[in-house]
Write a protein that holds these residues in place. Sequence first.
Motif, short mmCIF file in Angstrom:
data_model
loop_
_atom_site.label_atom_id
_atom_site.label_comp_id
_atom_site.label_asym_id
_atom_site.label_seq_id
_atom_site.Cartn_x
_atom_site.Cartn_y
_atom_site.Cartn_z
N GLN A 1 -9.00 -2.94 9.03
CA GLN A 1 -10.11 -2.89 8.08
C GLN A 1 -9.77 -1.96 6.91
O GLN A 1 -10.00 -2.31 5.74
CB GLN A 1 -11.38 -2.40 8.78
CG GLN A 1 -12.60 -2.24 7.89
CD GLN A 1 -13.23 -3.55 7.46
OE1 GLN A 1 -12.92 -4.61 8.03
NE2 GLN A 1 -14.11 -3.51 6.47
N ALA A 2 -9.21 -0.81 7.21
CA ALA A 2 -8.86 0.14 6.15
C ALA A 2 -7.81 -0.44 5.22
O ALA A 2 -7.88 -0.27 3.99
CB ALA A 2 -8.38 1.45 6.78
N MET A 3 -6.81 -1.11 5.78
CA MET A 3 -5.76 -1.71 4.97
C MET A 3 -6.34 -2.82 4.09
O MET A 3 -6.01 -2.91 2.90
CB MET A 3 -4.65 -2.26 5.87
CG MET A 3 -3.87 -1.19 6.60
SD MET A 3 -2.71 -1.85 7.82
CE MET A 3 -1.48 -2.53 6.73
N ALA A 4 -7.19 -3.66 4.67
CA ALA A 4 -7.78 -4.76 3.91
C ALA A 4 -8.64 -4.23 2.77
O ALA A 4 -8.60 -4.75 1.64
CB ALA A 4 -8.60 -5.66 4.83
N GLU A 5 -9.43 -3.20 3.03
CA GLU A 5 -10.27 -2.62 1.98
C GLU A 5 -9.41 -2.03 0.86
O GLU A 5 -9.73 -2.19 -0.33
CB GLU A 5 -11.17 -1.53 2.58
CG GLU A 5 -12.29 -2.09 3.46
CD GLU A 5 -13.11 -0.99 4.10
OE1 GLU A 5 -12.69 0.20 4.05
OE2 GLU A 5 -14.18 -1.31 4.67
N ALA A 6 -8.33 -1.36 1.23
CA ALA A 6 -7.46 -0.76 0.23
C ALA A 6 -6.78 -1.83 -0.62
O ALA A 6 -6.62 -1.67 -1.84
CB ALA A 6 -6.41 0.12 0.91
N LEU B 1 0.81 -1.21 0.00
CA LEU B 1 0.00 0.00 0.00
C LEU B 1 0.85 1.27 0.00
O LEU B 1 0.31 2.37 -0.08
CB LEU B 1 -0.92 0.00 1.23
CG LEU B 1 -2.02 -1.06 1.24
CD1 LEU B 1 -2.71 -1.09 2.61
CD2 LEU B 1 -3.05 -0.80 0.14
N ASP B 2 2.17 1.10 0.11
CA ASP B 2 3.10 2.22 0.16
C ASP B 2 2.76 3.18 1.30
O ASP B 2 2.66 4.40 1.11
CB ASP B 2 3.11 2.97 -1.18
CG ASP B 2 4.32 3.88 -1.33
OD1 ASP B 2 5.32 3.64 -0.64
OD2 ASP B 2 4.25 4.84 -2.13
N ILE B 3 2.57 2.60 2.48
CA ILE B 3 2.30 3.39 3.68
C ILE B 3 3.34 3.02 4.74
O ILE B 3 3.93 1.94 4.69
CB ILE B 3 0.87 3.15 4.24
CG1 ILE B 3 0.67 1.67 4.60
CG2 ILE B 3 -0.16 3.61 3.21
CD1 ILE B 3 -0.68 1.39 5.25
N PRO B 4 3.58 3.89 5.72
CA PRO B 4 4.59 3.60 6.75
C PRO B 4 4.18 2.40 7.61
O PRO B 4 2.99 2.17 7.87
CB PRO B 4 4.64 4.88 7.59
CG PRO B 4 4.00 5.93 6.76
CD PRO B 4 2.99 5.24 5.89
N TYR B 5 5.18 1.66 8.04
CA TYR B 5 4.96 0.57 8.99
C TYR B 5 4.63 1.19 10.35
O TYR B 5 5.33 2.10 10.81
CB TYR B 5 6.21 -0.29 9.08
CG TYR B 5 6.09 -1.50 9.97
CD1 TYR B 5 5.38 -2.62 9.55
CD2 TYR B 5 6.70 -1.53 11.23
CE1 TYR B 5 5.28 -3.75 10.36
CE2 TYR B 5 6.60 -2.64 12.05
CZ TYR B 5 5.89 -3.75 11.61
OH TYR B 5 5.79 -4.86 12.42
N PRO B 6 3.55 0.76 11.00
CA PRO B 6 3.15 1.38 12.27
C PRO B 6 4.20 1.17 13.36
O PRO B 6 4.86 0.12 13.42
CB PRO B 6 1.84 0.67 12.61
CG PRO B 6 1.88 -0.61 11.86
CD PRO B 6 2.64 -0.33 10.60
N GLU B 7 4.36 2.14 14.21
CA GLU B 7 5.37 2.08 15.27
C GLU B 7 5.13 0.86 16.15
O GLU B 7 4.03 0.65 16.68
CB GLU B 7 5.33 3.36 16.10
CG GLU B 7 6.42 3.41 17.16
CD GLU B 7 6.44 4.74 17.89
OE1 GLU B 7 7.22 4.86 18.86
OE2 GLU B 7 5.68 5.65 17.50
N GLY B 8 6.17 0.04 16.27
CA GLY B 8 6.07 -1.15 17.10
C GLY B 8 5.18 -2.24 16.52
O GLY B 8 4.93 -3.25 17.18
N GLY B 9 4.71 -2.05 15.29
CA GLY B 9 3.82 -3.04 14.68
C GLY B 9 2.45 -3.12 15.33
O GLY B 9 1.75 -4.13 15.20
N VAL B 10 2.05 -2.04 16.01
CA VAL B 10 0.78 -2.02 16.73
C VAL B 10 -0.31 -1.39 15.87
O VAL B 10 -0.14 -0.26 15.40
CB VAL B 10 0.91 -1.26 18.07
CG1 VAL B 10 -0.44 -1.20 18.79
CG2 VAL B 10 1.96 -1.92 18.96
#
Length: 275
Positions: free
Chosen positions: A167-172, A151-160
Amino acid sequence: MKYQKKMALVNDITGYGRCSIAVELPIISALKVQACVLPTAILSVHTGFPTYYIDDYTDRMKPYIQSWKDNKLEFDGIMTGFLGSAGQIDIVLDFIGDFKTDHTKVIVDPVMGDNGRLYPSYTEELCRDMRRLLARADVLTPNLTEACRLLDIPYPEGGVVDTSQLQAMAEALSAKGPSQIVLTGIHIGSDIGNYIYERGDASELQTARKVGSDRSGTGDVFAAVVGGLLVQGRSLSYAVREAAAFISKAMTYTEELQLPTNCGLAFEEVLTELS
């Protein structure tokens, strides 16, 4: 008349370390689906070892596939995994175009990285091109690192992450092609979770107690169980639950053996429990 289903495995062959086809072939066979190997590379050990030998199979894939075409082979499932070069993307897209029928389920496991980092053999070019496979996928099984890269988005801090982010990632991701998404290996406190998204249906977060530490090849084991069960005709929710249970059993035995993490899962001990 009885019919045995067949699945093409587009992945690397690694001699030691329990990953890729070395785990997919026995697991899918145990699920009574014929596993048919299309190598993308041959490795002595996987890239989690300090040194490894790798033979990129790009130049040999086209004549290999042509032989399958000449022999008029058909598959009920196609599952892609580790790709050895950016040049393999077009080869795999052509392969799916040639062999996918109305009854063929295409499962893309985008083996790219973990814990916010790419695997050593992956380039930015290959990561970008991996996104092109999504248009031909029915099912996508990325971990959080791979989902963020796709999705070319940053990895969330700590993988949290929370369920709204999942849901937003899955829809995208689904908007790019696949109707079924499993975001795998989500760390939730002392639990591990898999987020299941099916376009037009309710989403589901399945969780279980985390056993042991992160191990190489766990994603390949997960994808193999899910892929084999989906080709059998089982639901995605059932397939994910069975895959998580199988990994938990294998992990428990592996921890008892005190194996190094790069030796993967000692799944052989519980292989006969699959059906």
